[in-house]
Design an enzyme around this catalytic site. Structure first.
Site, short mmCIF file in Angstrom:
data_model
loop_
_atom_site.label_atom_id
_atom_site.label_comp_id
_atom_site.label_asym_id
_atom_site.label_seq_id
_atom_site.Cartn_x
_atom_site.Cartn_y
_atom_site.Cartn_z
N LYS A 82 0.84 -1.21 0.00
CA LYS A 82 0.00 0.00 0.00
C LYS A 82 0.87 1.25 0.00
O LYS A 82 0.60 2.22 -0.71
CB LYS A 82 -0.91 0.02 1.24
N THR A 127 -13.35 1.30 14.89
CA THR A 127 -14.53 0.92 15.68
C THR A 127 -14.09 -0.07 16.76
O THR A 127 -13.58 -1.15 16.45
CB THR A 127 -15.59 0.29 14.75
N LEU A 162 -18.44 7.44 8.14
CA LEU A 162 -18.52 7.54 6.67
C LEU A 162 -19.07 6.26 6.06
O LEU A 162 -18.95 5.18 6.65
CB LEU A 162 -17.14 7.86 6.07
N ALA A 179 -36.23 -3.89 1.39
CA ALA A 179 -36.07 -5.35 1.50
C ALA A 179 -35.10 -5.82 0.42
O ALA A 179 -34.99 -5.22 -0.64
CB ALA A 179 -37.43 -6.01 1.31
N GLY A 180 -34.38 -6.87 0.71
CA GLY A 180 -33.41 -7.37 -0.27
C GLY A 180 -32.63 -8.55 0.28
O GLY A 180 -33.14 -9.31 1.13
N CYS A 236 -18.53 -3.52 7.82
CA CYS A 236 -18.95 -2.93 9.10
C CYS A 236 -20.16 -3.62 9.75
O CYS A 236 -20.02 -4.16 10.85
CB CYS A 236 -19.22 -1.45 8.92
N LYS A 272 -22.03 -3.09 -1.89
CA LYS A 272 -22.98 -2.04 -2.23
C LYS A 272 -22.41 -1.23 -3.39
O LYS A 272 -21.23 -1.37 -3.71
CB LYS A 272 -23.30 -1.16 -1.02
N ARG A 276 -15.84 -7.25 1.05
CA ARG A 276 -15.82 -7.96 2.34
C ARG A 276 -17.27 -8.27 2.75
O ARG A 276 -18.12 -7.39 2.72
CB ARG A 276 -15.13 -7.09 3.40
P1 NAD Z 1 -8.98 -1.45 6.23
O1 NAD Z 1 -8.79 -2.90 6.43
O2 NAD Z 1 -9.41 -0.94 4.90
O3 NAD Z 1 -7.64 -0.68 6.62
C1 NAD Z 1 -6.93 -0.90 7.78
C2 NAD Z 1 -5.46 -0.60 7.51
O4 NAD Z 1 -4.72 -0.65 8.74
C3 NAD Z 1 -4.80 -1.62 6.58
O5 NAD Z 1 -4.25 -0.96 5.45
C4 NAD Z 1 -3.71 -2.25 7.44
O6 NAD Z 1 -2.56 -2.64 6.72
C5 NAD Z 1 -3.42 -1.11 8.42
N1 NAD Z 1 -2.69 -1.50 9.63
C6 NAD Z 1 -2.82 -2.61 10.39
N2 NAD Z 1 -1.95 -2.59 11.40
C7 NAD Z 1 -1.25 -1.43 11.30
C8 NAD Z 1 -0.20 -0.84 12.06
N3 NAD Z 1 0.31 -1.43 13.13
N4 NAD Z 1 0.27 0.36 11.66
C9 NAD Z 1 -0.23 0.98 10.56
N5 NAD Z 1 -1.21 0.46 9.80
C10 NAD Z 1 -1.72 -0.74 10.18
O7 NAD Z 1 -10.01 -1.00 7.34
P2 NAD Z 1 -11.10 0.16 7.26
O8 NAD Z 1 -12.27 -0.30 6.47
O9 NAD Z 1 -10.43 1.43 6.92
O10 NAD Z 1 -11.58 0.21 8.78
C11 NAD Z 1 -10.73 0.70 9.80
C12 NAD Z 1 -11.55 0.85 11.08
O11 NAD Z 1 -12.60 1.81 10.88
C13 NAD Z 1 -12.28 -0.44 11.50
O12 NAD Z 1 -12.33 -0.49 12.89
C14 NAD Z 1 -13.67 -0.27 10.92
O13 NAD Z 1 -14.63 -0.98 11.63
C15 NAD Z 1 -13.88 1.23 11.10
N6 NAD Z 1 -14.81 1.83 10.15
C16 NAD Z 1 -14.82 1.43 8.84
C17 NAD Z 1 -15.70 2.04 7.96
C18 NAD Z 1 -15.75 1.60 6.52
O14 NAD Z 1 -16.73 1.95 5.84
N7 NAD Z 1 -14.77 0.86 6.01
C19 NAD Z 1 -16.58 3.04 8.39
C20 NAD Z 1 -16.52 3.44 9.72
C21 NAD Z 1 -15.64 2.83 10.58
#
Ligand code: NAD
Length: 440
Positions: free
Chosen positions: A35, A126, A157, A258-259, A266, A328, A335
């Site tokens: 990344k 989260t 978001l 419904a779906g 999440c 979606k 995921r």
């Molecule tokens: P993601 O899997 O897309 O990204 C997480 C990133 O963290 C990865 O790139 C991973 O390599 C990195 N990472 C892991 N360990 C690390 C470390 N020690 N140092 C630096 N980077 C590290 O996850 P996401 O979808 O962005 O979600 C992140 C958090 O936010 C989760 O808790 C999720 O529940 C929450 N969240 C997600 C969304 C969403 O729509 N995706 C919305 C709200 C909240």
């Protein structure tokens, strides 16, 4: 202000780029070197409308910098946003390993440098209620680390709308016992205060707001899905039912479609985590568990509609056209995608599955690579032709609504299963197409 973001996934990258847009100086760090390499080459690892343009703008202006070295990322600022994943373990418990890794790195950095500078740790991932407090008692002990200020700042978001949502958030929740933390976050987010309400709470309430919100939206989805089964039975139209219910402002029409049920990174994991937290606290979670059960059953309910329409013998020789695998529209995230689960259920019993997916194609190809009767269309819009016997729609892309209804006539069996209830049943019927939706 100078801010370091740990984790450059959907939340971290959007947060970093949007904070740069409102004038902050951002350092991005991720442990995933692939990344980092991509980001350094001015590309982004995810699809999110508007994100690439903003990212390039701020990279060029040096408002966003990419740090592959965690030490440099720690050195770069004293405000750390933790945006790492908190995926679900097999028992539903969220895996806090990544959060603990970053927290321990911060602690080690402070210890090694005997740093006395004020440090702010913003927990954006989260995390289950009680986690901020636990970090405070186990890692950043208050009597030793007086200058470390910690708090929860959950993210709301929606993937596919993430940049817009971050820039136009309805609420910003800040949960901390530290007045200094709250003041600092209020300063960081001050450009948003015209549009967004800042809601200040204690850490546990902030953590619960995030779980409560996601679980409530998931509940609306499972609720209407449960009603849809009764609607199927008694001959109602669940779309009209949902519209009628949603006209009541107390109920609202959003998340009342419904779906096939909810998927994504999440809702499934957050409802499981909430159920786990209830059971850990020895409180029965009757609603949350039912929401999860209904959601798990919904794709089987839909799958059974296919088995009701075609015998297993018939299906063996059928070629299926499958529209949409992203969980979606407008995201490349698959995921917990219901579409992917359905393909795994259906591909063994049909001759061939041909998929059209406009955004999450690459991820879907990787996820389904073991299924040797699965193909992908290469066209920019779905091609419906006589090579296919019937069709399933699993993601509600607006472009699917633009398909001329007479095109569906080309399907050999002239049967359409609509897993998102978006196609017009009457128009399809007029064109001689058999329409099978959910609850109508
Ligand atoms: P993601 O899997 O897309 O990204 C997480 C990133 O963290 C990865 O790139 C991973 O390599 C990195 N990472 C892991 N360990 C690390 C470390 N020690 N140092 C630096 N980077 C590290 O996850 P996401 O979808 O962005 O979600 C992140 C958090 O936010 C989760 O808790 C999720 O529940 C929450 N969240 C997600 C969304 C969403 O729509 N995706 C919305 C709200 C909240």
């Amino acid at each position: 202000m100078r801010i370091t973001i740990f984790g450059t996934g959907y939340v971290g990258l959007v947060t970093g780029v949007c904070l740069a847009e409102i004038g902050h100086s951002i350092h991005l760090h991720d442990i995933d070197q692939a990344k980092i390499k991509l980001l350094k080459s001015k590309k982004i690892p995810i699809y999110e409308p508007g994100l690439l343009k903003l990212f390039k703008k701020h990279l060029k202006a040096k408002n966003v910098q990419i740090d592959s070295d965690p030490y440099k990322a720690l050195q770069a600022s004293s405000i750390y946003f933790i945006c790492v994943g908190t995926p679900q373990l097999s028992n539903g418990k969220p895996n806090l390993k990544y959060l603990l890794d970053v927290s321990n790195n911060i602690k080690d950095y402070i210890d090694q440098n005997r740093s006395n500078r004020k440090t702010f740790i913003v927990l954006k991932s989260t995390i289950p209620p009680g986690t901020t407090k636990e970090l405070q008692t186990k890692i950043f002990k208050e009597d030793t680390y007086k200058n470390i200020h910690l708090g929860s700042n959950p993210e709301f978001l929606r993937e596919g709308n993430a940049v817009y949502d971050f820039m136009n958030s309805e609420r910003i929740v800040i949960g901390s016992d530290s007045a200094e933390f709250i003041r600092t976050l209020q300063r960081i987010y001050s450009p948003f205060t015209k549009k967004s309400k800042i809601h200040v709470t204690d850490p546990q309430s902030s953590e619960l707001i995030k779980y409560g919100s996601n679980a409530f939206l998931a509940t609306k989805i499972s609720f209407i899905n449960e009603i849809s089964k009764l609607s199927d039975k008694v001959g109602g139209n669940i779309d009209l039912v949902a519209q009628g219910m949603g006209m009541d402002a107390r109920i609202g029409s959003e998340f009342l479609n419904a779906g096939l049920g909810y998927g994504g990174s999440c809702f499934p994991k957050d409802t499981q985590a909430l159920a786990y937290t209830f059971s850990k606290n020895k409180i029965p979670s009757k609603i949350i568990q039912s929401v999860i059960d209904i959601n798990n059953e919904q794709k089987i309910y839909f799958f059974n509609k296919i088995l009701d329409r075609f015998s297993k013998k018939e299906l063996k020789s059928k070629s299926l056209l499958f529209l949409g695998t992203a969980f979606k529209p407008h995201t490349d995230d698959i995921r917990e995608s219901v579409g992917i689960s359905l393909i795994n259920m259906i591909s063994p019993i049909v001759k061939r599955v041909t998929i059209f997916e406009p955004i999450a194609k690459e991820n879907s190809i990787n996820a389904l690579s073991k299924l040797n009767n699965v193909r992908f269309q290469k066209t920019r819009t779905p091609s419906i032709n006589k090579n296919y016997d019937f069709m399933i729609l699993a993601t509600e892309y607006p472009m699917f609504l633009k398909i001329p209804y007479q095109n569906f006539k080309k399907l050999k069996d002239k049967v359409v299963f609509d897993g998102r209830n978006i196609l017009n049943k009457d128009k399809l019927k007029k064109n001689g197409i058999e329409y099978i939706g959910i609850g109508k």
